[in-house]
Scaffold this motif. Structure first.
Motif, short mmCIF file in Angstrom:
data_model
loop_
_atom_site.label_atom_id
_atom_site.label_comp_id
_atom_site.label_asym_id
_atom_site.label_seq_id
_atom_site.Cartn_x
_atom_site.Cartn_y
_atom_site.Cartn_z
N ASP A 68 -7.49 -24.59 36.66
CA ASP A 68 -8.72 -25.18 36.13
C ASP A 68 -9.45 -25.91 37.25
O ASP A 68 -8.83 -26.52 38.12
N HIS A 69 -10.78 -25.85 37.20
CA HIS A 69 -11.62 -26.52 38.20
C HIS A 69 -12.49 -27.54 37.49
O HIS A 69 -13.07 -27.25 36.44
N TYR A 70 -12.59 -28.72 38.08
CA TYR A 70 -13.39 -29.80 37.52
C TYR A 70 -14.15 -30.50 38.63
O TYR A 70 -13.77 -30.45 39.80
N THR A 71 -15.19 -31.22 38.22
CA THR A 71 -15.79 -32.23 39.07
C THR A 71 -15.08 -33.52 38.70
O THR A 71 -14.79 -33.74 37.52
N ALA A 72 -14.79 -34.35 39.68
CA ALA A 72 -14.11 -35.61 39.40
C ALA A 72 -14.81 -36.74 40.13
O ALA A 72 -15.33 -36.55 41.23
N THR A 73 -14.80 -37.90 39.51
CA THR A 73 -15.36 -39.10 40.12
C THR A 73 -14.24 -40.12 40.27
O THR A 73 -13.45 -40.33 39.34
N LEU A 74 -14.18 -40.74 41.46
CA LEU A 74 -13.19 -41.78 41.68
C LEU A 74 -13.66 -43.04 40.96
O LEU A 74 -14.66 -43.65 41.33
N ASP A 75 -12.97 -43.39 39.89
CA ASP A 75 -13.34 -44.55 39.08
C ASP A 75 -12.91 -45.85 39.77
O ASP A 75 -13.68 -46.80 39.84
N ARG A 76 -11.68 -45.85 40.29
CA ARG A 76 -11.18 -47.07 40.94
C ARG A 76 -9.88 -46.77 41.68
O ARG A 76 -9.23 -45.76 41.41
N ILE A 77 -9.52 -47.68 42.57
CA ILE A 77 -8.23 -47.63 43.25
C ILE A 77 -7.46 -48.87 42.83
O ILE A 77 -7.97 -49.98 42.91
N VAL A 78 -6.25 -48.64 42.35
CA VAL A 78 -5.42 -49.72 41.84
C VAL A 78 -4.34 -50.04 42.86
O VAL A 78 -3.62 -49.15 43.33
N ASP A 79 -4.22 -51.31 43.22
CA ASP A 79 -3.18 -51.79 44.15
C ASP A 79 -3.17 -51.02 45.47
O ASP A 79 -2.12 -50.87 46.10
N GLU A 80 -4.33 -50.49 45.87
CA GLU A 80 -4.48 -49.77 47.13
C GLU A 80 -3.59 -48.54 47.26
O GLU A 80 -3.47 -47.96 48.33
N THR A 81 -2.96 -48.10 46.16
CA THR A 81 -2.05 -46.96 46.24
C THR A 81 -2.35 -45.86 45.22
O THR A 81 -2.01 -44.70 45.44
#
Length: 92
Positions: free
Chosen positions: A3-16
């Motif tokens: 499957d192919h999607y467009t994705a948006t980075l919502d957030r980074i949690v604890d830098e990991t």
């Protein structure tokens, strides 16, 4: 199955851990958490846009799309600008 999607980075949690919102035809259809190390370096910031490939539910490929990200930011800014304009006074 792939499957192919467009994705948006919502957030980074604890830098990991990165939280990606998967989109299909402009609507969010799923949320995935992935190790930040799986993301391209230039896309490790909130609002980054990616092409994502999932095979049998597992993340196979992530490609940063800076042009799509820039276009999305411009559209959002235009919308914000239109909404923030004051309507003309109706002193009739």
């Amino acid at each position: 199955m792939t499957d192919h999607y467009t994705a948006t980075l919502d957030r980074i949690v604890d830098e990991t851990t990165a939280v990606l919102l998967l989109e299909d035809e402009g609507s969010v259809v799923d949320e995935r958490t992935v190790d930040v190390e799986r993301l391209p370096l230039d896309g490790r910031h909130d609002g980054a846009v990616f092409d994502v490939e999932l095979a049998d539910g597992s993340l196979r490929a992530v490609t940063h799309r800076p042009d799509a990200e820039r276009d999305r930011r411009e559209r959002l800014q235009d919308r914000f600008d239109r909404l923030s304009e004051r309507p003309p006074d109706d002193d009739s």
